[in-house]
Design an enzyme around this catalytic site. Structure first.
Site, PDB file in Angstrom:
ATOM      1  N   HIS A  90      25.145  56.128   9.685  1.00 52.42           N
ATOM      2  CA  HIS A  90      25.780  56.511  10.761  1.00 52.42           C
ATOM      3  C   HIS A  90      27.117  56.525  10.465  1.00 52.42           C
ATOM      4  O   HIS A  90      27.731  57.505  10.886  1.00 52.42           O
ATOM      5  CB  HIS A  90      25.457  55.250  12.008  1.00 52.42           C
ATOM      6  CG  HIS A  90      24.255  55.051  12.147  1.00 52.42           C
ATOM      7  ND1 HIS A  90      23.648  53.615  11.462  1.00 52.42           N
ATOM      8  CD2 HIS A  90      23.262  55.465  13.303  1.00 52.42           C
ATOM      9  CE1 HIS A  90      22.479  53.492  12.030  1.00 52.42           C
ATOM     10  NE2 HIS A  90      22.191  54.459  12.981  1.00 52.42           N
TER      11      HIS A  90
HETATM   12  O1  RIB Z   1      24.276  52.733  16.316  1.00 49.03           O
HETATM   13  C1  RIB Z   1      24.941  52.590  14.936  1.00 49.03           C
HETATM   14  C2  RIB Z   1      26.222  52.289  15.049  1.00 49.03           C
HETATM   15  O2  RIB Z   1      26.389  50.730  15.716  1.00 49.03           O
HETATM   16  C3  RIB Z   1      26.865  52.123  13.677  1.00 49.03           C
HETATM   17  O3  RIB Z   1      28.180  52.164  13.818  1.00 49.03           O
HETATM   18  C4  RIB Z   1      26.618  50.702  13.243  1.00 49.03           C
HETATM   19  O4  RIB Z   1      27.623  49.835  12.336  1.00 49.03           O
HETATM   20  C5  RIB Z   1      26.854  49.803  14.736  1.00 49.03           C
HETATM   21  O5  RIB Z   1      28.222  49.628  14.940  1.00 49.03           O
END
Ligand code: RIB
Ligand code: CA
Length: 328
Positions: free
Chosen positions: A258
């Site tokens: 992500h």
């Molecule tokens: O949904 C994924 C996000 O949530 C990413 O940024 C992970 O690090 C958490 O913060």
């Protein structure tokens, strides 16, 4: 999507200090197109103090020529009770690094002596907005509490920021922490909606694209064998618990990238295709709190609901992974 600018470009990373955040920060520290002015920290995956320590750990591992300032911000969401993801990122937010020992039995990741700055993250964000204005890109990797608080503190100044690239939300796919919501927006939906209404140019790197570029455990272990280094060993170590979560809950032994993808988009916007949409974030819903709702109807009224976000809907996963390997 981003202003044509000279390099290195001033950027700030705002992070909640988890495992994918760490990989994203490694990329940013190694990218010569970026002048990483500061890393601002908040509660999300883990509490803000541990998150700051995790950022300092990454900087200690990478040893950049010009270490960025690390400043702590919000300890909890604007209105909601704190909600963390220690069950996914490990109790320390970085895969429980205390478990790892060197061949001689010493701690591979001993206690750090360096401390975060005494400056507050909100002040750091506002000072940078004032100083760099439209040249500044903020890459937001956690809940948007720090950014929303900066807007509440001095909206005019914060609105000078050139663009915020947000890892969060989902347009065409379900959430991850709930059927409706992605984690960052779920933790602080009120902050996310404040940012949606800010008027600042926004790029949303949501689950639509984050889940199209997974990284397998096998690839991480092979990379660490073929390219032995402190960084590749750290990546193998800190991702172990995170990837086991995906193996046991998502059916594949690896993880989604992500936050690294959000940094990738900041480096090369051509990695993704976007749709300019009017987006709101649900703050009231009993079942849908944190849901990012994009109005993609053909008959939508663009005067009443003008597009406020460039939402990423597709990604060139191969080119992104190539960039990731270049920068770790
Ligand atoms: O949904 C994924 C996000 O949530 C990413 O940024 C992970 O690090 C958490 O913060
Ligand atoms: Ca994060």
């Amino acid at each position: 999507m981003v202003n044509a600018q000279s390099y290195p470009r001033p950027i700030i990373i705002d992070t909640d200090g988890g495992v994918d955040d760490a990989l994203a920060i490694i990329m940013a520290l190694n990218c010569d197109r970026f002048d990483l002015k500061a890393v601002t920290v908040l509660a999300g995956n883990i509490d803000v103090h541990q998150a700051a320590n995790n950022v300092l750990r990454v900087i200690d591992i990478v040893q950049p020529k010009h270490p960025p300032l690390v400043a702590k911000g919000c300890e909890k969401p604007l209105l909601r009770p704190p909600f963390n993801a220690a069950g996914i990122h490990g109790a320390d937010g970085l895969g429980e690094l205390h478990r790892f020992k060197n061949a001689d039995g010493t701690e591979r990741y001993p206690q750090l002596t360096v401390q975060p700055s005494s400056e507050n993250a909100i002040e750091v964000l506002l000072k940078a907005a004032e100083e760099y204005g439209k040249d500044l890109t903020i890459v937001a990797l956690g809940p948007l509490t720090n950014i929303a608080t900066a807007l509440q503190t001095n909206r005019n100044t914060m609105q000078k920021v050139g663009r915020i690239i947000i890892m969060g939300g989902a347009v065409t796919v379900p959430g991850n922490i709930s059927a409706a919501a992605e984690f960052n927006f779920f933790v602080d939906p009120d902050a996310a909606q404040i940012v949606m209404e800010s008027g600042i140019p926004l790029t949303l790197v949501g689950l639509d694209v984050a889940m199209k570029a997974p990284l397998s455990r096998q690839a991480v272990e092979e990379y660490a064998k073929q390219h032995p280094s402190v960084v590749s060993q750290f990546i193998a170590d800190c991702t172990e618990i995170y990837m086991a979560f995906y193996r046991d809950n998502e059916g594949f032994y690896g993880c989604y990238l992500h936050d690294p993808l959000a940094v990738g988009v900041a480096i090369d916007p051509s990695l993704v295709s976007t749709e300019s949409v009017y987006m709101v974030v649900e703050t009231e819903g009993k079942f849908t709190s944190g849901m990012s709702l994009a109005d993609r109807r053909d008959r939508r009224d663009e005067t009443a609901a003008p597009p406020n976000v460039d939402a990423c809907l597709d990604v060139d996963a191969d080119r992104f992974l190539k960039l990731l390997y270049e920068l770790i």
